[in-house]
Design an enzyme around this catalytic site. Structure first.
Site, PDB file in Angstrom:
ATOM      1  N   CYS A  45       0.750  -0.884   0.015  1.00 37.69           N
ATOM      2  CA  CYS A  45      -0.067   0.016  -0.108  1.00 37.69           C
ATOM      3  C   CYS A  45       0.799   1.375  -0.018  1.00 37.69           C
ATOM      4  O   CYS A  45       0.286   2.450  -0.203  1.00 37.69           O
ATOM      5  CB  CYS A  45      -0.708   0.055   1.168  1.00 37.69           C
ATOM      6  SG  CYS A  45      -0.116   0.124   2.861  1.00 37.69           S
ATOM      7  N   GLU A  63      -6.746  -5.971  -1.237  1.00 32.27           N
ATOM      8  CA  GLU A  63      -7.164  -4.999  -0.234  1.00 32.27           C
ATOM      9  C   GLU A  63      -6.010  -3.906  -0.484  1.00 32.27           C
ATOM     10  O   GLU A  63      -4.699  -4.325  -0.596  1.00 32.27           O
ATOM     11  CB  GLU A  63      -6.942  -5.675   1.180  1.00 32.27           C
ATOM     12  CG  GLU A  63      -7.418  -4.563   2.248  1.00 32.27           C
ATOM     13  CD  GLU A  63      -6.255  -4.179   3.078  1.00 32.27           C
ATOM     14  OE1 GLU A  63      -6.510  -3.629   4.075  1.00 32.27           O
ATOM     15  OE2 GLU A  63      -5.103  -4.501   2.665  1.00 32.27           O
ATOM     16  N   ARG A  98     -11.305   1.697  10.424  1.00 35.12           N
ATOM     17  CA  ARG A  98     -10.186   1.172   9.368  1.00 35.12           C
ATOM     18  C   ARG A  98     -10.924   1.168   7.860  1.00 35.12           C
ATOM     19  O   ARG A  98     -11.056  -0.127   7.649  1.00 35.12           O
ATOM     20  CB  ARG A  98      -9.561  -0.032   9.988  1.00 35.12           C
ATOM     21  CG  ARG A  98      -8.498  -0.667   9.162  1.00 35.12           C
ATOM     22  CD  ARG A  98      -7.757  -1.897   9.482  1.00 35.12           C
ATOM     23  NE  ARG A  98      -6.454  -2.253   8.810  1.00 35.12           N
ATOM     24  CZ  ARG A  98      -5.483  -1.853   9.274  1.00 35.12           C
ATOM     25  NH1 ARG A  98      -5.414  -1.101  10.295  1.00 35.12           N
ATOM     26  NH2 ARG A  98      -4.287  -2.458   8.654  1.00 35.12           N
ATOM     27  N   ARG A 124     -10.804   0.629   4.467  1.00 37.51           N
ATOM     28  CA  ARG A 124      -9.947   0.005   3.458  1.00 37.51           C
ATOM     29  C   ARG A 124     -10.577  -0.139   2.182  1.00 37.51           C
ATOM     30  O   ARG A 124     -11.743  -0.650   2.143  1.00 37.51           O
ATOM     31  CB  ARG A 124      -9.153  -1.312   4.159  1.00 37.51           C
ATOM     32  CG  ARG A 124      -8.068  -1.071   4.917  1.00 37.51           C
ATOM     33  CD  ARG A 124      -7.106  -0.291   4.498  1.00 37.51           C
ATOM     34  NE  ARG A 124      -6.023  -0.184   5.302  1.00 37.51           N
ATOM     35  CZ  ARG A 124      -5.727   0.828   6.418  1.00 37.51           C
ATOM     36  NH1 ARG A 124      -6.837   1.761   6.388  1.00 37.51           N
ATOM     37  NH2 ARG A 124      -4.748   0.861   7.064  1.00 37.51           N
TER      38      ARG A 124
END
Length: 455
Positions: free
Chosen positions: A74, A112, A163, A165
């Site tokens: 990421c 993800e 969170r 995502r």
């Protein structure tokens, strides 16, 4: 049972989620040796080292599987990085994922990444990822699917951690359909699960339950000087509260509350515009509350003088009122989470934790004067007690690995809903689609009835 391949596996967030749904990991891949060791100890499967090696010959190096998962790096897309996106070397690892998909053709791909990947600064990368998946025959949505575990009720696998995502979900339908069907409703929306109010999260209780399985937490007590930092700012907010002052939303920088700034600060004219704005806001705040600030300084001169520069900044994100609109007395301790960050001391309400990151910014339970333990952080990421075996590695490594992990409950929820949404394509699909759907929904009529009743 269905088989899955776990790329960029970390310590095994995808593994925990998919195994909990009846899946079997037939391969994992993780380049970080310490994370790979945790994965092997925890799940009994030794990850391969480099996805680029697998992508050179997927036919012989990658087993058949129904689902390919991966939290591909990421950092190229993160706001905390340089945001070079797919142009950075780590960003090109997505091409290796495509090589494997084109050869092995699993029924579902689940990737993800950070939410920023679908943002305006990464528009080119986002469009390239969608185009690559469609060229490989996977139907993916133009509309980003973003979800957070705090939006799920506890019994659905939720956790008190905000969170957000991005989940890139694809079902194999062939190139023609993939390029034609590009915009549709996501299987999961960015909203609370039906009947759930995220404000009902209460992290103290959650942590207390986790602590019963996590051994001694005494070693995570704050150092005396860290406690003093909190106490100094606690005195500050209480003095302002006694005078009816409402804390502002911008960061408070004590170093600018002087007639002249410290000598090591650059002149105003040479500051970037963003810093000038915060300086102006802080000067206004100081001029409006000079008497209270002077009283604060006089009350704790030694403690304040000994604080590092980064701890002489306060970010108050704990709000001012309760759910009924009543003013809540300011306190740094009562029902608060604190983080020591490079940008200052951040204070939030203790309903849910901020997103875990791969840096040493572990949340502090201020009332208990201690940090969350690695075990408690693992529970915030959805792992079951005892699932992860960190061995004797330093806690700093465990925190880093957990900050990089996917959230187990969120992954499980998103995959399950996606499979249900695409049941017509998976029910009789090759490459494991049939097994995947049958494992997740062994009684389709009963599931239809349950969902109908829920609606």
């Amino acid at each position: 049972m269905f088989d899955f391949v776990d790329l960029f596996s970390g310590v095994g967030g995808f593994h925990s989620a998919l195994a909990g749904l009846g899946g079997r990991a037939v391969q994992a891949c993780e380049i970080d040796d310490r994370a790979a060791s945790v994965y092997e100890r925890s799940w009994g499967l030794a990850p391969d080292k480099d996805v680029r090696v697998l992508a050179q010959d997927p036919a012989s190096k990658v087993p058949d599987h129904a689902v390919l998962t991966g939290g591909f790096p990421c950092q190229p897309f993160s706001k905390s990085g340089r945001q070079l996106g797919i142009n950075e070397e780590r960003g090109t690892l997505f091409q290796d994922v495509l090589e494997i998909l084109e050869v092995k053709q699993p029924a579902v791909v689940m990737l993800e990444n950070v939410r920023n990947l679908s943002g305006p600064r990464q528009r080119g990368a986002w469009e390239a990822i969608l185009a690559g998946l469609r060229d490989a025959g996977y139907k993916v949505n133009d509309r980003p699917l973003v979800f957070s575990p705090h939006l799920l009720r506890p019994e659905s696998g939720g956790a008190p951690q905000t969170r957000d995502r991005l989940y890139i979900m694809g079902v194999r339908v062939g190139v023609a359909r993939a390029k034609d069907e590009t915009s549709f409703n996501n299987a999961v929306l960015h909203q609370p699960e039906d009947g759930w109010n995220p404000a009902d999260w209460e992290i103290e209780g959650f942590v207390a339950r986790a602590s019963r399985h996590g051994g001694d937490v005494g070693s995570y007590k704050l150092e005396p000087w860290e406690d003093r930092w909190i106490d100094v700012w606690d005195l500050f907010v209480q003095i302002l509260d006694s005078r009816g002052v409402r804390l502002p939303g911008h960061p408070l920088w004590e170093k600018f509350w002087y007639p002249s700034w410290p000598q090591d600060e650059p002149p105003y004219e040479s500051m970037p515009d963003w810093k000038k704005r915060f300086v102006d806001l802080n000067l206004d705040f100081w001029m409006s509350n000079r008497a209270a600030i002077d009283l604060w300084r006089e009350s704790a001169p030694v403690e304040l003088a000994s604080m590092p520069k980064t701890k002489r900044k306060l970010e108050w994100q704990a709000g001012h009122d309760d759910e009924h609109g009543n003013r809540v007395p300011y306190s740094m301790r009562e029902d608060k989470l604190v983080q020591f960050r490079p940008s200052g001391i951040r204070v939030k309400r203790a309903n849910w934790a901020p997103a875990l990151v791969a840096m040493n910014q572990t949340s502090i339970l201020a009332q208990r004067s201690r940090r969350l333990s690695p075990h408690e952080v693992a529970r915030l990421q959805g792992f079951e007690p005892g699932e992860l075996d960190f061995g004797d590695q330093p806690d700093s490594q465990s925190y880093k690995q957990l900050g990089n992990a996917v959230n187990v409950g969120a992954v499980r929820h998103v995959l399950r809903e996606f499979v249900w949404q695409n049941r017509d394509d998976l029910r009789d699909a090759d490459q494991g689609g049939k097994e995947l759907f049958a494992t997740l929904f062994p009684d389709e009529p009963a599931e239809r009835q349950r969902r109908g009743a829920a609606c």
